[in-house]
Design a protein around this motif. Structure first.
Motif, PDB file in Angstrom:
ATOM      1  N   HIS A   1       0.780  -1.225   0.000  1.00 30.17           N
ATOM      2  CA  HIS A   1       0.000   0.000   0.000  1.00 30.17           C
ATOM      3  C   HIS A   1       0.816   1.281   0.000  1.00 30.17           C
ATOM      4  N   ASN A   2       2.119   1.209   0.202  1.00 27.33           N
ATOM      5  CA  ASN A   2       2.923   2.429   0.289  1.00 27.33           C
ATOM      6  C   ASN A   2       4.057   2.506  -0.719  1.00 27.33           C
ATOM      7  N   CYS A   3       4.191   1.522  -1.553  1.00 23.83           N
ATOM      8  CA  CYS A   3       5.325   1.477  -2.476  1.00 23.83           C
ATOM      9  C   CYS A   3       4.816   1.137  -3.877  1.00 23.83           C
ATOM     10  N   ALA A   4       5.243   1.906  -4.853  1.00 18.62           N
ATOM     11  CA  ALA A   4       4.780   1.663  -6.227  1.00 18.62           C
ATOM     12  C   ALA A   4       5.149   0.255  -6.698  1.00 18.62           C
ATOM     13  N   ILE A   5       6.313  -0.217  -6.329  1.00 18.04           N
ATOM     14  CA  ILE A   5       6.722  -1.566  -6.717  1.00 18.04           C
ATOM     15  C   ILE A   5       5.847  -2.591  -6.012  1.00 18.04           C
ATOM     16  N   GLY A   6       5.621  -2.405  -4.726  1.00 17.05           N
ATOM     17  CA  GLY A   6       4.758  -3.306  -3.973  1.00 17.05           C
ATOM     18  C   GLY A   6       3.340  -3.316  -4.505  1.00 17.05           C
ATOM     19  N   GLN A   7       2.852  -2.148  -4.915  1.00 23.92           N
ATOM     20  CA  GLN A   7       1.499  -2.067  -5.465  1.00 23.92           C
ATOM     21  C   GLN A   7       1.396  -2.834  -6.776  1.00 23.92           C
ATOM     22  N   ALA A   8       2.468  -2.828  -7.545  1.00 27.25           N
ATOM     23  CA  ALA A   8       2.449  -3.514  -8.846  1.00 27.25           C
ATOM     24  C   ALA A   8       2.711  -5.015  -8.717  1.00 27.25           C
ATOM     25  N   TYR A   9       3.560  -5.415  -7.777  1.00 23.27           N
ATOM     26  CA  TYR A   9       4.026  -6.798  -7.761  1.00 23.27           C
ATOM     27  C   TYR A   9       3.677  -7.602  -6.509  1.00 23.27           C
ATOM     28  N   SER A  10       3.129  -6.972  -5.490  1.00 24.81           N
ATOM     29  CA  SER A  10       2.768  -7.728  -4.294  1.00 24.81           C
ATOM     30  C   SER A  10       1.425  -8.416  -4.501  1.00 24.81           C
ATOM     31  N   TYR A  11       1.297  -9.560  -3.885  1.00 22.79           N
ATOM     32  CA  TYR A  11       0.040 -10.283  -3.937  1.00 22.79           C
ATOM     33  C   TYR A  11      -0.958  -9.665  -2.979  1.00 22.79           C
TER      34      TYR A  11
END
Length: 182
Positions: free
Chosen positions: A73-83
């Motif tokens: 929820h706080n990182c553009a990479i996490g938003q794109a690639y986190s489950y």
């Protein structure tokens, strides 16, 4: 607050029986100085903590999903690639392991089929529409397996320090020269 999603830092603290003062002292013991007011701001969603603070809070609270929620929820990479975080998943390790075994069996056949599909292909133009659709279906199945592995890894963190194990694994990769430039 930077994100539109409020991450609950208060409930894990309370579940451990810690006061805000307890947590700030535990963080201080780790060389991290934050005030009780800052911790309260994180809990009320007024401010987001830094990633390093979230790692420490997750460790103190023994709630490894805090780090995943933060990245999601706080990182553009996490938003794109986190489950997606599956709040309703039974976190019983035996059940997760059985699910992983089932996913592994399914992915074994899918991986063999995918290998056949991609052999002698160098780009998207080399695939027929049916082959691309089959490849997408196969990738979805492989992602199911990866997602289950991620849940298993996070659940194991309640018993084993996964940061340490991952650091050991990364060192092994460097030692074996799997990492370029080292």
């Amino acid at each position: 607050m930077n994100s539109s999603y409020l991450i609950d830092y208060q409930t894990p603290r309370e579940n451990k029986g810690f006061t805000r003062e307890d947590v700030t002292m535990l963080l201080a013991d780790r060389g991290i100085g934050i005030s009780m007011e800052s911790l309260g701001c994180y809990e009320r969603g007024v401010r987001d903590p830094s990633p390093s603070i979230v790692v420490e809070l997750a460790d103190i609270y023994q709630e490894p999903f805090l780090t995943q929620r933060y990245c999601k929820h706080n990182c553009a990479i996490g938003q794109a690639y986190s489950y997606e975080i599956l709040d309703s998943v039974d976190m019983n390790l035996s059940n997760i392991a059985l699910k992983l075994l089932e996913e592994h069996r399914e992915s074994h056949n899918v991986l063999a089929d995918t290998l056949v599909l991609i052999t002698n292909k160098t780009g998207k133009k080399d695939f027929t529409e049916n082959e691309i659709n089959k490849l997408k279906t196969n990738i979805h199945e492989l992602l199911d397996t990866e997602h289950t592995i991620e849940i298993f890894k996070i659940a194991l963190n309640k018993f084993i320090d996964m940061k340490e194990i991952i650091a050991d694994h990364n060192q092994k990769c460097r030692d074996r020269k799997y990492v370029r430039g080292l």
